[in-house]
Enzyme design. Structure first.
Site, PDB file in Angstrom:
ATOM      1  CG  HIS A 150       2.455  -7.519   4.877  1.00 37.95           C
ATOM      2  ND1 HIS A 150       1.476  -7.979   5.733  1.00 37.95           N
ATOM      3  CD2 HIS A 150       1.837  -7.331   3.684  1.00 37.95           C
ATOM      4  CE1 HIS A 150       0.341  -8.036   5.076  1.00 37.95           C
ATOM      5  NE2 HIS A 150       0.525  -7.669   3.844  1.00 37.95           N
ATOM      6  NE  ARG A 200      -4.570  -7.769  -2.573  1.00 40.26           N
ATOM      7  CZ  ARG A 200      -5.393  -8.058  -3.564  1.00 40.26           C
ATOM      8  NH1 ARG A 200      -5.884  -9.268  -3.671  1.00 40.26           N
ATOM      9  NH2 ARG A 200      -5.716  -7.136  -4.436  1.00 40.26           N
ATOM     10  CB  THR A 201      -4.131  -7.147   4.388  1.00 37.42           C
ATOM     11  OG1 THR A 201      -3.142  -7.150   3.361  1.00 37.42           O
ATOM     12  CG2 THR A 201      -3.550  -7.747   5.651  1.00 37.42           C
ATOM     13  NE  ARG A 214      -1.326  -3.061   6.085  1.00 34.91           N
ATOM     14  CZ  ARG A 214      -1.262  -3.455   4.813  1.00 34.91           C
ATOM     15  NH1 ARG A 214      -1.285  -2.573   3.833  1.00 34.91           N
ATOM     16  NH2 ARG A 214      -1.158  -4.733   4.515  1.00 34.91           N
TER      17      ARG A 214
END
Lengths: 307, 307, 307
Positions: free
Chosen positions: C129, C51-52, C101
């Site tokens: 985040h 998703r990110t 990440r």
């Protein structure tokens, strides 16, 4: 909005339109170099498939579009328990169209129900693989000039090969198509296909385990891989896998204009000395796959065809 | 059509041409921003290598091209038993040029034989890694102004380090290049290299295990990583790995214009306090790697150099 | 050069500027279609997060930029023992900006110290985040028209949920914001947050395990997933996971203009019959995530805002 889950989703008119577009792309690729400028394709591959994924990516890039996505489930949110319905709603925020390969039959159908972008089924379990079928049709049409009045031989694993089932389903829609189904006894087509598609449609076909003696009647020979993982035991695999190998020798019985297709990857079911024969069109078929995917993406995105 | 499998594939003229192009790209990057518009690079990495893969990708993107591919074998068709020959014929339908990293020596050579697009060897087993060598050459040439009349120190694992073997093979082609080969006894260069390349070519070299005392004579110090996986037992690894560490202290014996190269990744063979020394050019070398790959892709695609 | 490691790195003025830019992008996306032409984003995901990662990629592509990177640590040089400091120096040669990440808290901070390109923290362990928080802020601001004078309910796993901690830290900077912290006893917010942020800031809040009876006072309901891996034993997980599920029924007690957010992926903490409620904005939130990342990339690259 339209999706493509099964080849049968397309009417005969749409299919014809798509194949015509595919052929035009084949002959005038540069004309299409910018039709998808600013568009994004998401490739959602829950199961690895380099060939199919890269074909989609090449198709989108050829038209000026961009690609994002993932190539295996482990790097997707599925591993965190997300539903396909949620994933596609998220992906709808990132891309204009998506191609989904999923090990579970029906997953692309579920995705399509919740998607706000067109979903293309890039293979779901043993079920459907419509872009392969479109590719096969384009190849047959380009090589023979027609999709009717053909005798099509299918050889190898006809039981588990989804490309075979899908192509049979697609070809029975055209007049006067006959099938010669060549496989070991254990790997014949599923009975639902025999009953509901071939018999119900009054389609002419034979089932046989003889490749050579049936060769002369064929207009198309569709070869498939016999996958080790389909067998319960190693012995059966070894006994059967070599039975239906196409060699240069066997080819002498074929028509001069019989074309050999294969969805690839091949292991050893076509010996490499066949590759140089002008009738071997399986690598041309790969190229056609890119053209068909270009045509399909254009159609689903409702991109106008440039003049 | 040309491929690049080994640095020796290039004639001295071609090598010179490539390095000149690399230097021009370094100094005028924007001039090259669109030379590969509409072209596609396939990165076929059967073995992960982020550094090399991303360097190729950056190179292609810098020139306006696009990239597709895979970053590990598990997501390729190889896992379905496909041959390298078939894979490259498929990839030829998707891309205009490809970079292949493969754990098996010779795989890129096989690919080149069956490919209809240029194949670049991005590393095959312990064998060749020509784009690293080209990068090393560009770095040496840019820093010292020449590729002849140099004394090159090579330090670390000279037995298994393919970048070392490849650079030796490349440098012996230039006049009056001498080598100081600094390693533990156990990790000296392979005897075929000593015999067939250095001795046969009448190249001046010494083999030693003393880094410090040889420092003053060096124009170039090429450091390499001592990989744990090369050792039969943990004890040997621990005993040897720290023996050939470059520190700020040891650097005091070096010439003011001796340059330090490293193919990276580094573990601890260069202590981080060396990084700020102007002679440490290993990160500049990374940048040069992008320029050289740009030059190479242009040459193999026969792209015209813009004025 | 600027990085974004924590949302607190931004002054209130900068935050306001970013949110204003995010809203303008939302309303005039085509205006920004080429602001990053020729720029490259590196996505360095040492831990998978589709998703990110895809949100960043979509953001960059939407602005005409290109993307390269990796989606899991196994295909990075980290597995060869390279330090984050070295990796970022290498990546600085390949890209203009990067999103990282990492499973280790602080890794992006280390990267920023050695980077010559802007580093965006895309999630580091249980720590920060920031792009999720910016997305949450944009969503709250767009839906309610303000970021002050709000009563914010947070429900689910408040102990381990880093998006919750990060959003609390961000929201206490605005006047008259109150919190209703709804969780099982075992999953209440960490005491440092209660003491150092809420109590120290004189922020009004309550802690409760009642979702329904607190519903009427909320302007925002921020739902979170209760992750199986946070529990020491399966029994606790099963007993607690369903306690804080939002259903259509419970929603009847909510204000007509209370908005429901969720960082996604959701498992079952919001039942799907809530999805059609106009107050459910979690998929809109995903779309906002792309706009905020576009704004952030523009700001860090110091791209001029087109008129």
């Amino acid at each position: 909005m339209r999706h493509l889950i099964s080849p049968q989703d397309l009417s005969m008119e749409e299919l014809d339109e798509l194949l015509t577009l595919g052929q035009d792309i084949m002959n005038n690729q540069s004309k299409y170099a910018h039709v998808c400028d600013g568009k994004k394709l998401a490739t959602l591959f829950y199961e690895p498939s380099t060939r199919t994924r890269l074909s989609f990516e090449a198709a989108m890039i050829n038209m000026g579009g961009q690609v994002l996505g993932f190539s295996e489930a482990s790097s997707s949110s599925a591993s965190k328990g997300e539903s396909v319905a949620d994933t596609i709603r998220v992906i709808s925020c990132y891309a204009d169209i998506c191609a989904m390969r999923h090990p579970k039959e029906g997953a692309p159908t579920v995705a399509a129900m919740h998607s706000s972008i067109p979903v293309i089924n890039a293979g779901d379990g043993g079920h459907n693989h419509p872009t392969q079928t479109l590719t096969d049709l384009l190849t047959i049409k380009t090589q023979t000039g027609r999709l009717d009045n053909l005798t099509i031989g299918m050889c190898g694993d006809l039981k588990f090969g989804r490309t075979v089932h899908s192509l049979i389903n697609a070809m029975v829609r055209f007049p006067n198509v006959k099938f010669v189904l060549i496989s070991p006894e254990e790997l014949r087509i599923p009975s639902y296909l025999r009953r509901e598609v071939l018999d119900a449609g009054n389609i002419e076909y034979i089932e046989t385990d003889k490749l050579e003696e049936n060769m002369p009647k064929l207009d198309i020979l569709y070869m498939t891989r016999v996958q080790r993982e389909r067998f319960f035991n190693e012995e059966d695999y070894i006994r059967l896998k070599d039975s239906f190998i196409l060699t240069k020798d066997k080819l002498q019985y074929a028509k001069k204009d019989m074309y050999i297709l294969h969805p690839l990857p091949r292991v050893n079911e076509i010996s490499t000395d066949v590759d140089d024969d002008p009738r071997a069109v399986y690598f041309k078929q790969v190229q056609n796959g890119v053209y068909m995917r270009m045509a399909l993406i254009m159609k689903l995105l409702e991109v106008e065809i440039p003049c």
